[in-house]
Design an enzyme around this catalytic site. Structure first.
Site, PDB file in Angstrom:
ATOM      1  N   SER A 188      -7.894   7.061  -0.281  1.00  0.00           N
ATOM      2  CA  SER A 188      -7.275   6.397   0.865  1.00  0.00           C
ATOM      3  C   SER A 188      -6.046   7.132   1.380  1.00  0.00           C
ATOM      4  O   SER A 188      -5.852   7.247   2.593  1.00  0.00           O
ATOM      5  CB  SER A 188      -6.905   4.956   0.498  1.00  0.00           C
ATOM      6  OG  SER A 188      -8.039   4.233   0.090  1.00  0.00           O
ATOM      7  N   HIS A 223      -1.043   4.502   0.663  1.00  0.00           N
ATOM      8  CA  HIS A 223      -1.487   4.583   2.051  1.00  0.00           C
ATOM      9  C   HIS A 223      -0.391   5.126   2.960  1.00  0.00           C
ATOM     10  O   HIS A 223      -0.620   6.032   3.774  1.00  0.00           O
ATOM     11  CB  HIS A 223      -1.929   3.202   2.542  1.00  0.00           C
ATOM     12  CG  HIS A 223      -3.224   2.742   1.944  1.00  0.00           C
ATOM     13  ND1 HIS A 223      -3.852   1.573   2.327  1.00  0.00           N
ATOM     14  CD2 HIS A 223      -4.019   3.289   0.989  1.00  0.00           C
ATOM     15  CE1 HIS A 223      -4.981   1.432   1.650  1.00  0.00           C
ATOM     16  NE2 HIS A 223      -5.091   2.452   0.817  1.00  0.00           N
TER      17      HIS A 223
END
Length: 265
Positions: free
Chosen positions: A144, A192
């Site tokens: 991610s 993230h």
């Protein structure tokens, strides 16, 4: 700009290669019957324990002295990289690979396979740095951070080229994914955001890929047509900046891992 691999069109070689590696690692590290049934616990514990990005296993690094003497090499520093190639289940893998394919090939059209791979690597390390700053005491896996970096770099590159990444939905996609990061439990928000920040910096390091490759020719200068004389950033400068961003993120990840008993935020 051959040294950068910047070109238009062509096959998304790097995007497909990165996706293939992640899928191959998934096949090697999961119990496939459980994975295909979308059952939790398909990831083998030996893979999670041995290769996840985990602060306590990187925490023998304590400061600049260890970095300069190379003592940090005795720790599990490589976990900063390996965790990004593991995925917790099939849904996790499919989501990351779908976003990578959609945005990676879009970005690769403008920067080429080598730079796309560089962006992915820098964003991967940035994601690990963000994860260590946020919750270094938790084992982190997944691409991610790197995928968010590709999103951020694609936004910046398109903007610098004179496009409107808001109009075609890229800006909205980034905002939606950032909001989701805060709403869904057991997601590494730091990972993230760290990957996204590294990708944005990488995009600015690359600059405007629509600029000229060579100085105007004599014929162009003698013509009456207007000439855009802006030049692309040199390959040496781009790779130096990407290396600097990656190195800074690596050092931050190492240093932040030592705070695993008392995370920075």
């Amino acid at each position: 700009m051959r040294g950068l691999g910047i070109r238009h069109g062509g096959q998304p070689v790097a995007t497909m290669a990165l996706g293939t590696v992640s899928v191959a690692v998934f096949l090697l590290t999961h119990r496939l019957t459980r994975a295909l049934a979308f059952t939790q616990g398909s990831l083998r514990f030996s893979a999670l324990e041995g290769y996840s990005t985990f602060g306590p296993y990187i925490a023998d690094f304590y400061g600049a002295r260890e970095l300069l003497t190379g003592a940090f090499l005795q720790t599990d520093w490589w976990r900063i990289f390996t965790g990004a190639f593991l995925h917790i289940d099939l849904r996790h893998l499919l989501f990351n690979m779908a976003v990578l394919f959609l945005l990676g090939r879009r970005l690769e059209r403008f920067v080429g396979p080598y730079v796309l791979a560089g962006i992915y690597a820098v964003s991967l390390v940035g994601g690990s740095a963000g994860a260590m700053l946020h919750r270094p005491e938790s084992a982190v896996v997944g691409a991610s951070g790197a995928v968010y970096g590709v999103m951020g770099a694609a936004f910046v590159v398109e903007y610098l080229r004179g496009g409107n990444p808001w109009r075609d939905g890229l800006g909205s996609l980034i905002i939606i994914n950032v909001v989701i990061s805060f709403l869904i439990p057991n997601i590494s928000v730091g990972g993230h955001l760290g990957g996204l920040a590294a990708g944005v910096l990488a995009g600015f390091a690359i600059g405007d890929t629509s600029r000229r490759r060579h100085p105007p020719t004599l014929a162009e200068r003698l013509s009456n047509e207007p000439i855009d004389t802006r030049m692309r950033r040199s390959p040496v400068a781009v790779w130096a900046l990407l290396a600097l961003i990656g190195a800074a993120a690596f050092v931050i990840a190492l240093a932040a891992a030592t705070t695993w008993r008392d995370p920075l935020f």
